[in-house]
Motif scaffolding. Structure first.
Motif, PDB file in Angstrom:
ATOM      1  N   ILE A  30       0.848  -1.202   0.000  1.00 16.90           N
ATOM      2  CA  ILE A  30       0.000   0.000   0.000  1.00 16.90           C
ATOM      3  C   ILE A  30       0.879   1.245   0.000  1.00 16.90           C
ATOM      4  O   ILE A  30       2.091   1.162   0.229  1.00 16.90           O
ATOM      5  N   ASN A  31       0.265   2.397  -0.228  1.00 16.68           N
ATOM      6  CA  ASN A  31       1.012   3.655  -0.329  1.00 16.68           C
ATOM      7  C   ASN A  31       1.053   4.443   0.973  1.00 16.68           C
ATOM      8  O   ASN A  31       1.702   5.487   1.035  1.00 16.68           O
ATOM      9  N   THR A  32       0.347   3.982   2.008  1.00 17.10           N
ATOM     10  CA  THR A  32       0.358   4.672   3.285  1.00 17.10           C
ATOM     11  C   THR A  32       0.872   3.728   4.369  1.00 17.10           C
ATOM     12  O   THR A  32       1.000   2.524   4.146  1.00 17.10           O
ATOM     13  N   ALA A  33       1.173   4.288   5.528  1.00 18.47           N
ATOM     14  CA  ALA A  33       1.672   3.474   6.635  1.00 18.47           C
ATOM     15  C   ALA A  33       0.990   3.920   7.921  1.00 18.47           C
ATOM     16  O   ALA A  33       0.637   5.092   8.075  1.00 18.47           O
ATOM     17  N   PRO A  34       0.814   3.000   8.856  1.00 18.29           N
ATOM     18  CA  PRO A  34       0.275   3.412  10.153  1.00 18.29           C
ATOM     19  C   PRO A  34       1.269   4.306  10.878  1.00 18.29           C
ATOM     20  O   PRO A  34       2.481   4.210  10.649  1.00 18.29           O
ATOM     21  N   GLU A  35       0.767   5.193  11.725  1.00 18.24           N
ATOM     22  CA  GLU A  35       1.669   5.972  12.576  1.00 18.24           C
ATOM     23  C   GLU A  35       2.268   5.034  13.624  1.00 18.24           C
ATOM     24  O   GLU A  35       1.563   4.247  14.236  1.00 18.24           O
ATOM     25  N   MET A  36       3.582   5.150  13.834  1.00 22.19           N
ATOM     26  CA  MET A  36       4.253   4.325  14.826  1.00 22.19           C
ATOM     27  C   MET A  36       4.559   5.143  16.072  1.00 22.19           C
ATOM     28  O   MET A  36       5.139   6.227  15.992  1.00 22.19           O
ATOM     29  N   TRP A  37       4.167   4.604  17.225  1.00 22.62           N
ATOM     30  CA  TRP A  37       4.400   5.256  18.511  1.00 22.62           C
ATOM     31  C   TRP A  37       5.120   4.283  19.436  1.00 22.62           C
ATOM     32  O   TRP A  37       4.698   3.135  19.584  1.00 22.62           O
ATOM     33  N   LEU A  38       6.196   4.748  20.038  1.00 21.13           N
ATOM     34  CA  LEU A  38       6.882   3.936  21.040  1.00 21.13           C
ATOM     35  C   LEU A  38       6.372   4.331  22.415  1.00 21.13           C
ATOM     36  O   LEU A  38       6.415   5.498  22.793  1.00 21.13           O
ATOM     37  N   LEU A  39       5.873   3.357  23.158  1.00 21.18           N
ATOM     38  CA  LEU A  39       5.349   3.595  24.498  1.00 21.18           C
ATOM     39  C   LEU A  39       6.451   3.389  25.518  1.00 21.18           C
ATOM     40  O   LEU A  39       7.278   2.476  25.371  1.00 21.18           O
ATOM     41  N   GLY A  40       6.472   4.207  26.563  1.00 21.69           N
ATOM     42  CA  GLY A  40       7.509   4.021  27.566  1.00 21.69           C
ATOM     43  C   GLY A  40       7.320   4.882  28.792  1.00 21.69           C
ATOM     44  O   GLY A  40       6.436   5.740  28.857  1.00 21.69           O
ATOM     45  N   THR A  41       8.196   4.620  29.779  1.00 18.77           N
ATOM     46  CA  THR A  41       8.164   5.378  31.042  1.00 18.77           C
ATOM     47  C   THR A  41       9.555   5.826  31.471  1.00 18.77           C
ATOM     48  O   THR A  41       9.685   6.514  32.481  1.00 18.77           O
ATOM     49  N   GLY A  42      10.583   5.449  30.736  1.00 22.96           N
ATOM     50  CA  GLY A  42      11.933   5.741  31.194  1.00 22.96           C
ATOM     51  C   GLY A  42      12.841   6.287  30.113  1.00 22.96           C
ATOM     52  O   GLY A  42      12.460   6.406  28.940  1.00 22.96           O
ATOM     53  N   SER A  49       7.462   8.686  17.046  1.00 24.19           N
ATOM     54  CA  SER A  49       6.671   9.418  18.028  1.00 24.19           C
ATOM     55  C   SER A  49       6.775   8.686  19.361  1.00 24.19           C
ATOM     56  O   SER A  49       6.961   7.468  19.410  1.00 24.19           O
ATOM     57  N   TYR A  50       6.630   9.448  20.458  1.00 23.94           N
ATOM     58  CA  TYR A  50       6.825   8.873  21.795  1.00 23.94           C
ATOM     59  C   TYR A  50       5.597   9.115  22.654  1.00 23.94           C
ATOM     60  O   TYR A  50       5.111  10.243  22.762  1.00 23.94           O
ATOM     61  N   ALA A  51       5.080   8.036  23.258  1.00 29.31           N
ATOM     62  CA  ALA A  51       3.933   8.134  24.168  1.00 29.31           C
ATOM     63  C   ALA A  51       4.424   7.833  25.575  1.00 29.31           C
ATOM     64  O   ALA A  51       4.818   6.698  25.867  1.00 29.31           O
ATOM     65  N   TYR A  52       4.421   8.851  26.423  1.00 27.09           N
ATOM     66  CA  TYR A  52       4.908   8.674  27.793  1.00 27.09           C
ATOM     67  C   TYR A  52       3.763   8.282  28.721  1.00 27.09           C
ATOM     68  O   TYR A  52       2.756   8.995  28.826  1.00 27.09           O
ATOM     69  N   ALA A  53       3.922   7.141  29.394  1.00 28.00           N
ATOM     70  CA  ALA A  53       2.879   6.611  30.280  1.00 28.00           C
ATOM     71  C   ALA A  53       2.971   7.250  31.662  1.00 28.00           C
ATOM     72  O   ALA A  53       3.447   6.640  32.623  1.00 28.00           O
ATOM     73  N   HIS A  54       2.483   8.476  31.763  1.00 30.16           N
ATOM     74  CA  HIS A  54       2.503   9.190  33.040  1.00 30.16           C
ATOM     75  C   HIS A  54       1.705   8.430  34.100  1.00 30.16           C
ATOM     76  O   HIS A  54       2.055   8.443  35.284  1.00 30.16           O
ATOM     77  N   PHE A  55       0.635   7.733  33.661  1.00 26.68           N
ATOM     78  CA  PHE A  55      -0.210   6.990  34.601  1.00 26.68           C
ATOM     79  C   PHE A  55       0.536   5.844  35.272  1.00 26.68           C
ATOM     80  O   PHE A  55       0.149   5.387  36.345  1.00 26.68           O
ATOM     81  N   ALA A  56       1.608   5.370  34.638  1.00 24.82           N
ATOM     82  CA  ALA A  56       2.376   4.257  35.199  1.00 24.82           C
ATOM     83  C   ALA A  56       3.537   4.737  36.054  1.00 24.82           C
ATOM     84  O   ALA A  56       3.905   4.087  37.036  1.00 24.82           O
ATOM     85  N   LYS A  57       4.108   5.889  35.686  1.00 27.33           N
ATOM     86  CA  LYS A  57       5.302   6.343  36.401  1.00 27.33           C
ATOM     87  C   LYS A  57       5.351   7.869  36.442  1.00 27.33           C
ATOM     88  O   LYS A  57       6.125   8.500  35.726  1.00 27.33           O
TER      89      LYS A  57
END
Length: 335
Positions: A159-171, A184-192
């Motif tokens: 296909i010609n498009t791609a999903p957005e990639m997000w790395l989840l983390g706390t550290g 892209s970075y998703a910071y799990a404030h709820f965890a840490k």
């Protein structure tokens, strides 16, 4: 202006079933779309009998079909358990059927020992996490020229498009990895929600290296939020959340999310209250105006591009009410 998203665990309310919980997740996603939230993500939890969200890719396909415009994503796929090639093909299929609406959030939660054993039973070795991320990026970019152990291999469907990639983390480790890979970075404030949290996100921004997928750093901040019409009701719902967190940290948790009434009748021991007090640092609790103030403060301190709300609240009606209350104080028309 704060951009708001939703992450749902598909909690199984006391007296309900997994089937009902998944139906409620669908209804919550449809409401989130109607109200103007940008993304709706679902989680991967194993051996947590009080939540029905175990296979995000499968649930995402249903949710994407049940909605029209909201972005649907995983929060997240626990990549070390799986083949990067298979994950790439799963999400390419999702993206092919729902172009421009799919997010791939990935993490590396270690889960329970027997869950890890069951998911990795036939493996003789594990690839490094950073190698798996490199593999995903290869498959999503159709790169058959760069040196790679599967250099000529491409992920289907093409296909010609791609999903957005997000790395989840706390550290710091996850932040630096997201920066290195241009993700892209998703910071799990709820965890840490530690005092060093802002430093972690700042390190990601400072060390970010552009990639073919992302030219500028992008941050999501994920928070637990308990929102109700009054502060008193929010506190009652938060007490049920307190008990659920104690349950899932215990040796024999019940297979449901407790009601506020169950939490009120049960109460907490002195040692449990200490844990409750610690866990309260992970939550935003109050009326819509009170929670809005807390969200805006966090978004400013973290310089977050978006904030993901996890309305892990007892009762489907209360979860839906929480979203409605938030949209009464946030302008989501410009998402």
């Amino acid at each position: 202006m704060v951009v708001l998203n939703v992450l749902d665990y598909s909690p199984i309310d006391e007296g309900q079933t997994s089937v009902v919980a998944l139906k409620q997740t669908t209804e919550l996603a449809q409401l989130a779309e109607e109200l103007g939230f940008k993304r709706f993500w679902v989680a991967e939890h194993h051996k947590v009998e009080s939540v029905a969200g175990s296979t995000p890719e499968m649930l995402m396909m249903h949710l994407a079909t049940s909605t029209k415009t909201i972005r649907i994503g995983s929060g997240g796929v626990m990549l070390p358990h799986y083949s990067a090639y298979k994950v790439a093909e799963n999400f390419r299929m999702l993206e092919a059927l729902h172009p421009g609406r799919i997010d791939l959030g990935i993490g590396r939660s270690r889960s329970y020992r027997n869950v890890n054993a069951a998911l990795n039973e036939s493996k003789t070795k594990r690839l490094p996490y950073d190698q798996q991320i490199t593999d995903l990026q290869k498959y999503f970019s159709d790169d058959t020229k760069s040196e790679h152990r599967f250099q000529s291999l491409v992920a289907m469907p093409m296909i010609n498009t791609a999903p957005e990639m997000w790395l989840l983390g706390t550290g710091l480790g996850s932040a630096k990895l997201a920066a290195e890979k241009g993700m892209s970075y998703a910071y799990a404030h709820f965890a840490k929600p530690s005092g060093q949290s802002v430093d972690v996100v700042n390190a990601y921004r400072a060390e970010f290296q552009p990639s073919v997928f992302l030219q500028e750093p992008k941050v999501i901040l994920a928070v637990f939020a308990v929102v109700a019409e009054t502060a008193e009701k929010a506190e009652k719902l938060a007490t049920a959340f307190d008990l659920w967190l104690l349950f899932i940290e215990s040796d024999s948790p019940p297979p449901y999310y407790p009601s506020a009434e169950t939490a009120r009748k049960r109460g907490f021991t002195a040692s449990e209250q200490e844990k409750v007090n610690r866990n309260r640092r992970r939550m935003l609790i109050g009326t819509a105006e009170q929670v809005k103030e807390q969200i805006e403060d966090l978004a400013e301190r973290f310089r977050a591009d978006e904030v993901t709300v996890i309305p892990n609240i007892s009762g489907a009606a209360n979860r839906m009410k929480a979203l409605r209350l938030l949209t009464s104080v946030f302008d989501l028309t410009g998402k």
